[in-house]
Design a protein around this motif. Structure first.
Motif, PDB file in Angstrom:
ATOM      1  N   ARG A 183       0.851  -1.193   0.000  1.00  0.00           N
ATOM      2  CA  ARG A 183       0.000   0.000   0.000  1.00  0.00           C
ATOM      3  C   ARG A 183       0.887   1.243   0.000  1.00  0.00           C
ATOM      4  NH1 ARG A 183      -3.991   2.629   4.174  1.00  0.00           N
ATOM      5  NH2 ARG A 183      -5.720   3.230   2.834  1.00  0.00           N
ATOM      6  N   PRO A 184       0.908   1.994  -1.095  1.00  0.00           N
ATOM      7  CA  PRO A 184       1.765   3.177  -1.169  1.00  0.00           C
ATOM      8  C   PRO A 184       1.480   4.174  -0.050  1.00  0.00           C
ATOM      9  CG  PRO A 184       0.924   2.606  -3.345  1.00  0.00           C
ATOM     10  CD  PRO A 184       0.181   1.751  -2.351  1.00  0.00           C
ATOM     11  N   ALA A 185       2.520   4.893   0.328  1.00  0.00           N
ATOM     12  CA  ALA A 185       2.383   5.889   1.400  1.00  0.00           C
ATOM     13  C   ALA A 185       1.324   6.930   1.075  1.00  0.00           C
ATOM     14  CB  ALA A 185       3.739   6.554   1.657  1.00  0.00           C
ATOM     15  N   ASP A 186       1.171   7.253  -0.212  1.00  0.00           N
ATOM     16  CA  ASP A 186       0.188   8.255  -0.616  1.00  0.00           C
ATOM     17  C   ASP A 186      -1.232   7.806  -0.299  1.00  0.00           C
ATOM     18  OD1 ASP A 186      -0.651  10.677  -1.814  1.00  0.00           O
ATOM     19  OD2 ASP A 186      -1.062   9.648  -3.695  1.00  0.00           O
ATOM     20  N   LEU A 187      -1.477   6.484  -0.325  1.00  0.00           N
ATOM     21  CA  LEU A 187      -2.784   5.963   0.079  1.00  0.00           C
ATOM     22  C   LEU A 187      -2.882   5.859   1.589  1.00  0.00           C
ATOM     23  CD1 LEU A 187      -3.559   3.111  -2.499  1.00  0.00           C
ATOM     24  CD2 LEU A 187      -4.260   5.496  -2.538  1.00  0.00           C
ATOM     25  N   GLU A 188      -1.791   5.430   2.213  1.00  0.00           N
ATOM     26  CA  GLU A 188      -1.786   5.253   3.674  1.00  0.00           C
ATOM     27  C   GLU A 188      -2.119   6.547   4.397  1.00  0.00           C
ATOM     28  OE1 GLU A 188      -2.117   2.699   6.232  1.00  0.00           O
ATOM     29  OE2 GLU A 188      -0.553   1.823   4.983  1.00  0.00           O
ATOM     30  N   ARG A 189      -1.681   7.656   3.861  1.00  0.00           N
ATOM     31  CA  ARG A 189      -1.871   8.929   4.572  1.00  0.00           C
ATOM     32  C   ARG A 189      -3.103   9.699   4.104  1.00  0.00           C
ATOM     33  NH1 ARG A 189      -1.880  13.960   1.550  1.00  0.00           N
ATOM     34  NH2 ARG A 189      -0.964  13.448  -0.467  1.00  0.00           N
ATOM     35  N   GLN A 190      -3.969   9.081   3.294  1.00  0.00           N
ATOM     36  CA  GLN A 190      -5.152   9.779   2.797  1.00  0.00           C
ATOM     37  C   GLN A 190      -5.937  10.423   3.934  1.00  0.00           C
ATOM     38  OE1 GLN A 190      -7.179   7.722  -0.898  1.00  0.00           O
ATOM     39  NE2 GLN A 190      -6.620   6.141   0.571  1.00  0.00           N
ATOM     40  N   GLY A 191      -6.251  11.685   3.746  1.00  0.00           N
ATOM     41  CA  GLY A 191      -7.012  12.415   4.748  1.00  0.00           C
ATOM     42  C   GLY A 191      -6.153  13.108   5.787  1.00  0.00           C
ATOM     43  N   PHE A 192      -4.838  12.906   5.733  1.00  0.00           N
ATOM     44  CA  PHE A 192      -3.920  13.482   6.724  1.00  0.00           C
ATOM     45  C   PHE A 192      -2.814  14.267   6.017  1.00  0.00           C
ATOM     46  CE2 PHE A 192      -5.901   9.819   8.596  1.00  0.00           C
ATOM     47  CZ  PHE A 192      -6.151  10.188   9.908  1.00  0.00           C
ATOM     48  N   TYR A 193      -2.417  15.359   6.646  1.00  0.00           N
ATOM     49  CA  TYR A 193      -1.413  16.238   6.045  1.00  0.00           C
ATOM     50  C   TYR A 193      -0.539  16.826   7.150  1.00  0.00           C
ATOM     51  CZ  TYR A 193      -4.930  15.940   2.377  1.00  0.00           C
ATOM     52  OH  TYR A 193      -5.841  15.463   1.478  1.00  0.00           O
ATOM     53  N   ILE A 194       0.601  17.318   6.745  1.00  0.00           N
ATOM     54  CA  ILE A 194       1.474  18.047   7.659  1.00  0.00           C
ATOM     55  C   ILE A 194       1.383  19.527   7.315  1.00  0.00           C
ATOM     56  CG2 ILE A 194       3.845  18.448   8.427  1.00  0.00           C
ATOM     57  CD1 ILE A 194       2.802  15.827   9.392  1.00  0.00           C
ATOM     58  N   THR A 195       0.997  20.336   8.266  1.00  0.00           N
ATOM     59  CA  THR A 195       0.900  21.785   8.082  1.00  0.00           C
ATOM     60  C   THR A 195       1.638  22.472   9.215  1.00  0.00           C
ATOM     61  OG1 THR A 195      -1.251  21.577   6.987  1.00  0.00           O
ATOM     62  CG2 THR A 195      -0.663  23.750   7.863  1.00  0.00           C
ATOM     63  N   ASP A 196       2.655  23.251   8.851  1.00  0.00           N
ATOM     64  CA  ASP A 196       3.470  23.948   9.858  1.00  0.00           C
ATOM     65  C   ASP A 196       4.015  22.984  10.907  1.00  0.00           C
ATOM     66  OD1 ASP A 196       2.979  26.409   8.603  1.00  0.00           O
ATOM     67  OD2 ASP A 196       1.145  26.713   9.728  1.00  0.00           O
ATOM     68  N   GLY A 197       4.393  21.806  10.446  1.00  0.00           N
ATOM     69  CA  GLY A 197       4.975  20.815  11.348  1.00  0.00           C
ATOM     70  C   GLY A 197       3.977  20.049  12.187  1.00  0.00           C
ATOM     71  N   GLN A 198       2.682  20.304  11.986  1.00  0.00           N
ATOM     72  CA  GLN A 198       1.642  19.648  12.778  1.00  0.00           C
ATOM     73  C   GLN A 198       0.837  18.685  11.899  1.00  0.00           C
ATOM     74  OE1 GLN A 198       1.303  20.087  16.104  1.00  0.00           O
ATOM     75  NE2 GLN A 198       3.057  21.482  16.028  1.00  0.00           N
ATOM     76  N   LEU A 199       0.408  17.585  12.511  1.00  0.00           N
ATOM     77  CA  LEU A 199      -0.432  16.618  11.816  1.00  0.00           C
ATOM     78  C   LEU A 199      -1.880  17.101  11.850  1.00  0.00           C
ATOM     79  CD1 LEU A 199      -0.819  13.918  10.399  1.00  0.00           C
ATOM     80  CD2 LEU A 199      -0.892  12.808  12.640  1.00  0.00           C
ATOM     81  N   VAL A 200      -2.449  17.298  10.658  1.00  0.00           N
ATOM     82  CA  VAL A 200      -3.835  17.765  10.576  1.00  0.00           C
ATOM     83  C   VAL A 200      -4.653  16.747   9.798  1.00  0.00           C
ATOM     84  CG1 VAL A 200      -3.193  20.193  10.704  1.00  0.00           C
ATOM     85  CG2 VAL A 200      -3.398  19.100   8.467  1.00  0.00           C
ATOM     86  N   VAL A 201      -5.959  16.793  10.011  1.00  0.00           N
ATOM     87  CA  VAL A 201      -6.866  15.829   9.408  1.00  0.00           C
ATOM     88  C   VAL A 201      -7.956  16.584   8.656  1.00  0.00           C
ATOM     89  CG1 VAL A 201      -8.167  15.714  11.575  1.00  0.00           C
ATOM     90  CG2 VAL A 201      -8.423  13.899   9.886  1.00  0.00           C
TER      91      VAL A 201
END
Length: 227
Positions: A80-98
């Motif tokens: 499962r590629p990382a791009d699918l694994e992290r769907q719905g999650f992002y890093i913004t200003d060093g913080q994990l956001v959903v």
């Protein structure tokens, strides 16, 4: 509009994430560190960002938008590629956001992100690892592609398929490593690619395009099942 929230146990203790959304992904971006893991299962190809024109790498999992032929009951059974694994999650200003509006949170059978002690459960740990892979891997992959381009190794690939129902499908805007161009490089250039680890990745990518035939076969078999 997406609803962006900084991830926290206090706010998201009951939030569940599902892999069922994989079934809608025809293509997923991957980074160089994923080539060897992805190559046994998917065709790895290069394409261009529609806005910037810059090349990036990805895996082809379907022949039509919104349809993943490799998914079983909506989820991928193999790498499962990382791009699918992290769907719905992002890093913004060093913080994990959903992004609470993302489809990965819509399924009731999803897995909890936090355990009973408020610590990251396995699904969240996988997401964190995937984001790390992408964050560090995208610049490295950009540099890899630049080296391929400097040696004029990327060439367009014609992907046109005909099916038993008479339909024809064409995938456009895809590129692959030209083995002819690779084999024509001077010895010094090949040695440099070898020492960087680029040569192994080039052969892994070129060899992986055989999986396009697998996608065609899966689609044809499903037509027969329907018939």
């Amino acid at each position: 509009m997406p609803i962006w929230e900084m991830l926290s146990h206090a706010q998201h203790a009951a939030l569940r994430v599902s892999r069922a959304h994989d079934g809608e992904r025809q293509f997923a971006q991957i980074v160089a560190d994923e080539f060897i893991q992805a190559a046994p299962y998917y065709a790895i190809l290069f394409t261009k960002h529609p806005e910037t024109g810059a090349f990036y790498a990805g895996v082809v999992m379907g022949l039509e938008p919104g349809r993943n032929l490799m998914a079983v009951k909506g989820a991928l059974p193999d790498y499962r590629p990382a791009d699918l694994e992290r769907q719905g999650f992002y890093i913004t200003d060093g913080q994990l956001v959903v992004d609470r509006e993302h489809g990965v949170f819509a399924e009731p059978d999803g897995q909890l992100l936090f355990d009973m002690n408020g610590e990251a459960a396995l699904p969240l740990k996988r997401i964190q690892q995937a984001l790390h892979v992408l964050q560090s891997g995208i610049p490295e992959t950009d540099a890899l592609i630049e080296r391929f381009l400097a040696h004029r190794l990327l060439e367009p690939i014609d992907v046109t398929m005909s099916f038993d129902d008479g339909e024809h499908l064409t995938l456009e805007g895809l590129y692959t490593i030209s083995l002819d161009a690779l084999h024509a490089l001077p010895d010094a250039a090949v040695l440099d690619l070898f020492r960087r680890g680029d040569l192994q990745l080039a052969y892994a990518q070129a060899g992986s395009i055989r999986h396009l035939r697998t996608l065609g076969r899966i689609r044809n078999n499903r037509l027969a099942d329907i018939g």
